[in-house]
Design a protein around this motif. Structure first.
Motif, PDB file in Angstrom:
ATOM      1  N   ARG A  17       0.857  -1.192   0.000  1.00  0.00           N
ATOM      2  CA  ARG A  17       0.000   0.000   0.000  1.00  0.00           C
ATOM      3  C   ARG A  17       0.884   1.230   0.000  1.00  0.00           C
ATOM      4  O   ARG A  17       1.826   1.315   0.803  1.00  0.00           O
ATOM      5  CB  ARG A  17      -0.852   0.064   1.261  1.00  0.00           C
ATOM      6  CG  ARG A  17      -2.033  -0.853   1.242  1.00  0.00           C
ATOM      7  CD  ARG A  17      -3.129  -0.353   2.178  1.00  0.00           C
ATOM      8  NE  ARG A  17      -4.312  -1.165   2.014  1.00  0.00           N
ATOM      9  CZ  ARG A  17      -4.579  -2.240   2.744  1.00  0.00           C
ATOM     10  NH1 ARG A  17      -3.739  -2.608   3.688  1.00  0.00           N
ATOM     11  NH2 ARG A  17      -5.674  -2.922   2.518  1.00  0.00           N
ATOM     12  N   GLY A  18       0.557   2.172  -0.861  1.00  0.00           N
ATOM     13  CA  GLY A  18       1.354   3.393  -0.982  1.00  0.00           C
ATOM     14  C   GLY A  18       1.494   4.138   0.330  1.00  0.00           C
ATOM     15  O   GLY A  18       2.583   4.599   0.686  1.00  0.00           O
TER      16      GLY A  18
ATOM     17  N   ARG B 249       5.673   9.072  -1.850  1.00  0.00           N
ATOM     18  CA  ARG B 249       4.291   8.616  -1.966  1.00  0.00           C
ATOM     19  C   ARG B 249       3.951   8.131  -3.383  1.00  0.00           C
ATOM     20  O   ARG B 249       3.286   7.111  -3.570  1.00  0.00           O
ATOM     21  CB  ARG B 249       3.341   9.742  -1.530  1.00  0.00           C
ATOM     22  CG  ARG B 249       1.861   9.497  -1.771  1.00  0.00           C
ATOM     23  CD  ARG B 249       1.274   8.436  -0.848  1.00  0.00           C
ATOM     24  NE  ARG B 249      -0.061   8.035  -1.281  1.00  0.00           N
ATOM     25  CZ  ARG B 249      -1.187   8.572  -0.862  1.00  0.00           C
ATOM     26  NH1 ARG B 249      -1.178   9.525   0.045  1.00  0.00           N
ATOM     27  NH2 ARG B 249      -2.352   8.134  -1.327  1.00  0.00           N
TER      28      ARG B 249
ATOM     29  N   LYS C 233       5.943   6.962  -5.711  1.00  0.00           N
ATOM     30  CA  LYS C 233       6.602   5.678  -5.964  1.00  0.00           C
ATOM     31  C   LYS C 233       5.879   4.558  -5.210  1.00  0.00           C
ATOM     32  O   LYS C 233       5.681   3.463  -5.730  1.00  0.00           O
ATOM     33  CB  LYS C 233       8.075   5.725  -5.509  1.00  0.00           C
ATOM     34  CG  LYS C 233       8.943   6.684  -6.294  1.00  0.00           C
ATOM     35  CD  LYS C 233       9.389   6.058  -7.615  1.00  0.00           C
ATOM     36  CE  LYS C 233      10.336   6.951  -8.384  1.00  0.00           C
ATOM     37  NZ  LYS C 233       9.698   8.172  -8.934  1.00  0.00           N
ATOM     38  N   GLY C 234       5.505   4.861  -3.975  1.00  0.00           N
ATOM     39  CA  GLY C 234       4.784   3.867  -3.171  1.00  0.00           C
ATOM     40  C   GLY C 234       3.460   3.485  -3.830  1.00  0.00           C
ATOM     41  O   GLY C 234       3.101   2.308  -3.898  1.00  0.00           O
ATOM     42  N   ASP C 235       2.749   4.478  -4.318  1.00  0.00           N
ATOM     43  CA  ASP C 235       1.477   4.198  -4.990  1.00  0.00           C
ATOM     44  C   ASP C 235       1.695   3.385  -6.265  1.00  0.00           C
ATOM     45  O   ASP C 235       0.904   2.499  -6.592  1.00  0.00           O
ATOM     46  CB  ASP C 235       0.736   5.504  -5.306  1.00  0.00           C
ATOM     47  CG  ASP C 235       0.006   6.064  -4.092  1.00  0.00           C
ATOM     48  OD1 ASP C 235      -0.198   5.306  -3.112  1.00  0.00           O
ATOM     49  OD2 ASP C 235      -0.369   7.247  -4.113  1.00  0.00           O
ATOM     50  N   GLN C 236       2.774   3.687  -6.956  1.00  0.00           N
ATOM     51  CA  GLN C 236       3.067   2.894  -8.162  1.00  0.00           C
ATOM     52  C   GLN C 236       3.355   1.444  -7.784  1.00  0.00           C
ATOM     53  O   GLN C 236       2.917   0.519  -8.471  1.00  0.00           O
ATOM     54  CB  GLN C 236       4.254   3.515  -8.925  1.00  0.00           C
ATOM     55  CG  GLN C 236       3.825   4.813  -9.615  1.00  0.00           C
ATOM     56  CD  GLN C 236       4.992   5.647 -10.133  1.00  0.00           C
ATOM     57  OE1 GLN C 236       6.139   5.500  -9.707  1.00  0.00           O
ATOM     58  NE2 GLN C 236       4.703   6.536 -11.060  1.00  0.00           N
TER      59      GLN C 236
ATOM     60  N   GLY D 284       2.030  -0.025  -5.242  1.00  0.00           N
ATOM     61  CA  GLY D 284       0.693  -0.556  -4.928  1.00  0.00           C
ATOM     62  C   GLY D 284      -0.062  -0.945  -6.190  1.00  0.00           C
ATOM     63  O   GLY D 284      -0.707  -2.000  -6.245  1.00  0.00           O
TER      64      GLY D 284
ATOM     65  N   PRO E 110      -1.386   7.870  -9.021  1.00  0.00           N
ATOM     66  CA  PRO E 110      -1.217   7.828  -7.575  1.00  0.00           C
ATOM     67  C   PRO E 110      -2.333   8.607  -6.871  1.00  0.00           C
ATOM     68  O   PRO E 110      -3.084   9.330  -7.532  1.00  0.00           O
ATOM     69  CB  PRO E 110       0.145   8.513  -7.368  1.00  0.00           C
ATOM     70  CG  PRO E 110       0.309   9.396  -8.558  1.00  0.00           C
ATOM     71  CD  PRO E 110      -0.384   8.698  -9.694  1.00  0.00           C
ATOM     72  N   TYR E 111      -2.402   8.458  -5.576  1.00  0.00           N
ATOM     73  CA  TYR E 111      -3.383   9.158  -4.718  1.00  0.00           C
ATOM     74  C   TYR E 111      -4.811   8.675  -4.933  1.00  0.00           C
ATOM     75  O   TYR E 111      -5.749   9.321  -4.480  1.00  0.00           O
ATOM     76  CB  TYR E 111      -3.302  10.688  -4.895  1.00  0.00           C
ATOM     77  CG  TYR E 111      -1.963  11.247  -4.483  1.00  0.00           C
ATOM     78  CD1 TYR E 111      -1.661  11.449  -3.139  1.00  0.00           C
ATOM     79  CD2 TYR E 111      -0.992  11.518  -5.427  1.00  0.00           C
ATOM     80  CE1 TYR E 111      -0.414  11.913  -2.763  1.00  0.00           C
ATOM     81  CE2 TYR E 111       0.260  11.995  -5.059  1.00  0.00           C
ATOM     82  CZ  TYR E 111       0.540  12.195  -3.723  1.00  0.00           C
ATOM     83  OH  TYR E 111       1.772  12.655  -3.342  1.00  0.00           O
TER      84      TYR E 111
END
Ligand code: UDP
Length: 236
Positions: free
Chosen positions: A57-58, A68, A70-73, A75, A136-137
């Motif tokens: 999870r992002g 964030r 990169k994290g969402d990507q 995810g 993202p987001y």
């Protein structure tokens, strides 16, 4: 006769863990594939969006210092992994199924378009739409609202581990009572967070009803399609 002809089924990544702490539980995956195969064989057109929370999870990445975006990507890629697993399990059940991706990554899956998705559905193929919204987001709930609207599904079936929408969290408050149906306005008024607001609003503004039910109980998907009232309907 099935209650709906074309559905968008939202599965949570977390449910795919079964009793594990991480990843994909083969038993749960097989159960989901069996359930989905049964409704497809009865002639229902099935689009699926699956989450990625069992892998990444992002937001939790951001909490550990990841960027964030990169994290969402990461995810979104997690949802692709889950989608490929579900696709394989469905093919194993003798069901035609294809994975479309919101981000270009052929040959892992074809790049998503509404036309491609609808054509496959009309040919009796299950279409698993992966990679979230590609942005993202956002969440996979928002992705499933968006894809459900795009493919002109009659309903978004949101499979969860609880059997519907309650006045309060039934896992924390024993006095909570369940709704058989509830309007979008009441969801807002009571501040019930069945999904994030972006996803809920997208459904409301585009007249896509949501049916929340317990997907982890075997046979429930078929029961819902048979018209049994075992969850909660959110209506416009
Ligand atoms: N995600 C994203 N954009 C989207 C959909 C998902 O960035 O359009 C990312 C986000 O980081 C999210 C992760 O993918 O945390 C996994 O999706 P989600 O948390 O919705 O999965 P679930 O909780 O249903 O398993």
């Amino acid at each position: 006769m099935a209650k709906y002809k074309r559905i968008l089924l939202k599965l949570s990544g977390e449910s795919l863990m079964g009793d594990q702490q991480y990843g994909i539980d083969q038993q749960r995956l097989g159960d989901y594939a069996e359930e989905i195969a049964a409704i497809v064989k009865s002639g229902v057109q099935v689009g699926i969006v699956i989450g990625g929370g069992n892998i990444f999870r992002g937001l939790s990445g951001a909490a550990k210092g990841f960027d964030r975006v990169k994290g969402d990507q990461m995810g979104m890629l997690a949802t692709v992994i889950n989608s490929l697993a579900l696709n394989s399990a469905l093919v194993g059940q003798g069901i035609k199924s294809k994975v479309l991706t919101a981000i270009r990554m052929e040959p892992v899956g074809e790049y998503y378009s509404k036309d491609k998705a609808v054509e496959a559905l009309e040919n009796g193929e299950v279409v698993i739409i992966s990679g979230g919204t590609g942005n993202p987001y956002f969440t996979t709930d928002t992705a499933s609202a968006l894809r459900g609207i795009e493919i002109e599904a009659e309903v978004m079936l949101k499979g969860t581990r609880v059997d519907g929408i309650y006045t309060a969290d039934p896992e924390k408050d024993k006095t909570a009572t369940k709704f058989d149906k509830i309007s979008f306005d009441e969801i807002y008024n009571r501040n019930l967070r069945i999904m994030d607001l972006t996803a809920t609003t997208l459904c409301k503004e585009n007249n896509l009803p949501i049916y929340v039910f317990n997907m982890d109980q075997k046979g429930n998907l078929q029961k819902v399609m048979g018209g049994e009232d075992l969850g909660t309907l959110v209506y416009c």
